[in-house]
Design a protein around this motif. Structure first.
Motif, short mmCIF file in Angstrom:
data_model
loop_
_atom_site.label_atom_id
_atom_site.label_comp_id
_atom_site.label_asym_id
_atom_site.label_seq_id
_atom_site.Cartn_x
_atom_site.Cartn_y
_atom_site.Cartn_z
N VAL A 16 -10.93 0.93 -1.75
CA VAL A 16 -9.90 0.54 -2.70
C VAL A 16 -9.04 1.77 -3.00
O VAL A 16 -9.56 2.81 -3.42
N MET A 17 -7.74 1.64 -2.77
CA MET A 17 -6.80 2.72 -3.03
C MET A 17 -5.95 2.36 -4.24
O MET A 17 -5.34 1.29 -4.28
N LEU A 18 -5.90 3.25 -5.22
CA LEU A 18 -5.11 3.03 -6.43
C LEU A 18 -3.88 3.93 -6.40
O LEU A 18 -4.00 5.14 -6.20
N THR A 19 -2.71 3.35 -6.58
CA THR A 19 -1.49 4.13 -6.65
C THR A 19 -0.65 3.63 -7.81
O THR A 19 -0.55 2.42 -8.03
N GLU A 20 -0.04 4.53 -8.56
CA GLU A 20 0.79 4.10 -9.67
C GLU A 20 2.20 3.74 -9.20
O GLU A 20 3.00 3.24 -9.98
N GLU A 21 2.50 3.98 -7.93
CA GLU A 21 3.79 3.60 -7.40
C GLU A 21 3.77 2.14 -6.94
O GLU A 21 2.71 1.51 -6.83
N LYS A 22 4.95 1.61 -6.64
CA LYS A 22 5.06 0.21 -6.22
C LYS A 22 5.29 0.07 -4.72
O LYS A 22 5.54 -1.03 -4.24
N HIS A 23 5.21 1.20 -4.00
CA HIS A 23 5.50 1.19 -2.57
C HIS A 23 4.21 1.35 -1.76
O HIS A 23 3.22 1.91 -2.23
N LEU A 24 4.26 0.89 -0.51
CA LEU A 24 3.23 1.27 0.44
C LEU A 24 3.19 2.79 0.55
O LEU A 24 4.21 3.46 0.33
N PRO A 25 2.03 3.38 0.83
CA PRO A 25 1.98 4.82 1.04
C PRO A 25 3.04 5.26 2.05
O PRO A 25 3.16 4.67 3.13
N TYR A 26 3.81 6.29 1.69
CA TYR A 26 4.96 6.67 2.50
C TYR A 26 4.96 8.16 2.80
O TYR A 26 4.24 8.95 2.18
N ASP A 27 5.83 8.53 3.74
CA ASP A 27 5.94 9.92 4.19
C ASP A 27 6.86 10.67 3.23
O ASP A 27 8.06 10.81 3.46
N ILE A 49 -8.51 -2.48 3.82
CA ILE A 49 -8.24 -1.40 2.88
C ILE A 49 -7.38 -1.99 1.76
O ILE A 49 -6.22 -2.36 1.99
N GLU A 50 -7.95 -2.13 0.58
CA GLU A 50 -7.24 -2.76 -0.53
C GLU A 50 -6.36 -1.72 -1.23
O GLU A 50 -6.86 -0.67 -1.66
N VAL A 51 -5.09 -2.01 -1.36
CA VAL A 51 -4.16 -1.13 -2.06
C VAL A 51 -3.70 -1.81 -3.33
O VAL A 51 -3.16 -2.92 -3.29
N ARG A 52 -3.93 -1.17 -4.47
CA ARG A 52 -3.51 -1.71 -5.76
C ARG A 52 -2.32 -0.89 -6.26
O ARG A 52 -2.46 0.32 -6.52
N TYR A 53 -1.19 -1.56 -6.41
CA TYR A 53 0.03 -0.89 -6.82
C TYR A 53 0.17 -0.88 -8.35
O TYR A 53 -0.39 -1.74 -9.04
N ASP A 64 1.87 -0.01 7.78
CA ASP A 64 2.45 -1.21 7.21
C ASP A 64 1.38 -2.05 6.53
O ASP A 64 0.17 -1.78 6.62
N ALA A 65 1.82 -3.09 5.82
CA ALA A 65 0.89 -3.91 5.05
C ALA A 65 -0.14 -4.57 5.94
O ALA A 65 -1.32 -4.72 5.56
N ALA A 66 0.28 -4.97 7.14
CA ALA A 66 -0.65 -5.63 8.07
C ALA A 66 -1.80 -4.71 8.46
O ALA A 66 -2.93 -5.17 8.66
#
Length: 270
Positions: A118-129, A159-163, A150-152
């Protein structure tokens, strides 16, 4: 020993022939950003390259070195990943949705971890460069083009990403994370990979309109909107990010002044 690999780094396609072969570790190291790949397997072992590089069989025939290359050659290869098991209830929690967090999630699956990620990010985007933003402010308007995966990909590898998840407390003794909204999340292991925030100016006027940090796509959009051709811009900080922003603004037609504590740019990092 002889090895044959793909010719380019999977980060920004730098030519690996100009890199370094670390014989003691069996790695080839990218000359640009220090990404490293295993010469035997092509697997990424360090740095910014997330994809593996292809490897090819090598033999010596009548004194000649022969590499067996396929008819259709791939530039990069997705590393081998373990599948999540319904019988594995462990939770590995990653705090932070940047490059380090993505690399950690990748490494867990590559090393055979079959529990929950589970990945927690306070941003609203997919992890980016993120480093691209200081080089090209226009990319702030299209953060999906900077996505490291990408999301797929996250869905395929469970891998769960929580924005929009802001962590308020980590209770290491109880192995519990409390989020800003009041919810709680238990974990078996956790990695803090939140990165750093720009230091706010500790001076009067540091929070006035027109004073911007540089970290997120939204920051890049605000800077781009305020710094059109003919504008005067002051960049505070003369290390990599500051100098990249200064060069970017100069290309946009701004009159740029850089203020730094050092005698010359990059003095503290070179």
């Amino acid at each position: 020993q002889l090895f044959a690999t793909g010719a380019s780094c999977s980060h920004y396609s730098a030519p690996l022939a100009q890199g370094v072969a670390a014989k003691d570790k069996m790695h080839v190291v990218c000359p640009w950003h220090d990404a490293a790949f295993d010469l035997r397997t092509g697997q990424p072992v360090r740095g910014a390259g997330l994809q593996a590089i292809p490897t090819y069989p090598v033999t010596v025939e009548n004194g000649n070195i022969v590499a067996e290359l396929p008819k259709f050659m791939e530039d990069f290869v997705t590393p081998k990943m373990a599948r999540k098991s319904p019988d594995d209830g462990r939770v590995f929690l990653i705090l932070g949705g940047g490059a380090a967090g993505v690399a950690a999630a990748d490494a867990l699956r590559q090393e055979g971890y079959t529990g929950n990620i589970v990945m927690l990010t306070e941003e609203k985007h997919l992890p980016y460069d993120r480093p691209v933003l200081s080089k090209n402010l226009a990319k702030g308007a299209d953060p999906e083009s900077l996505a490291l995966r990408d999301a797929a990909y996250f869905e395929e590898h469970d891998i769960e990403v929580r924005y929009g998840a802001t962590v308020k407390e980590v209770d290491a003794a109880q192995k519990l994370v409390r989020l800003a909204g009041g919810s709680e999340l238990r974990y078996d292991a956790a990695l803090v990979a939140t990165g750093a925030r720009p230091r706010a100016l500790p001076i009067p006027g540091g929070n006035l309109p027109g004073v911007f940090p540089m970290r997120t796509p939204e920051d890049a959009q605000r800077i781009a909107g305020a710094c059109g051709k003919g504008k005067k811009a002051v960049v505070i900080g003369s290390s990599f990010i500051g100098m990249e922003v200064a060069a970017t603004l100069h290309r946009r037609g701004c009159e740029v002044t850089v203020l730094g504590m050092e005698a010359v740019p990059f003095e503290r990092v070179l």
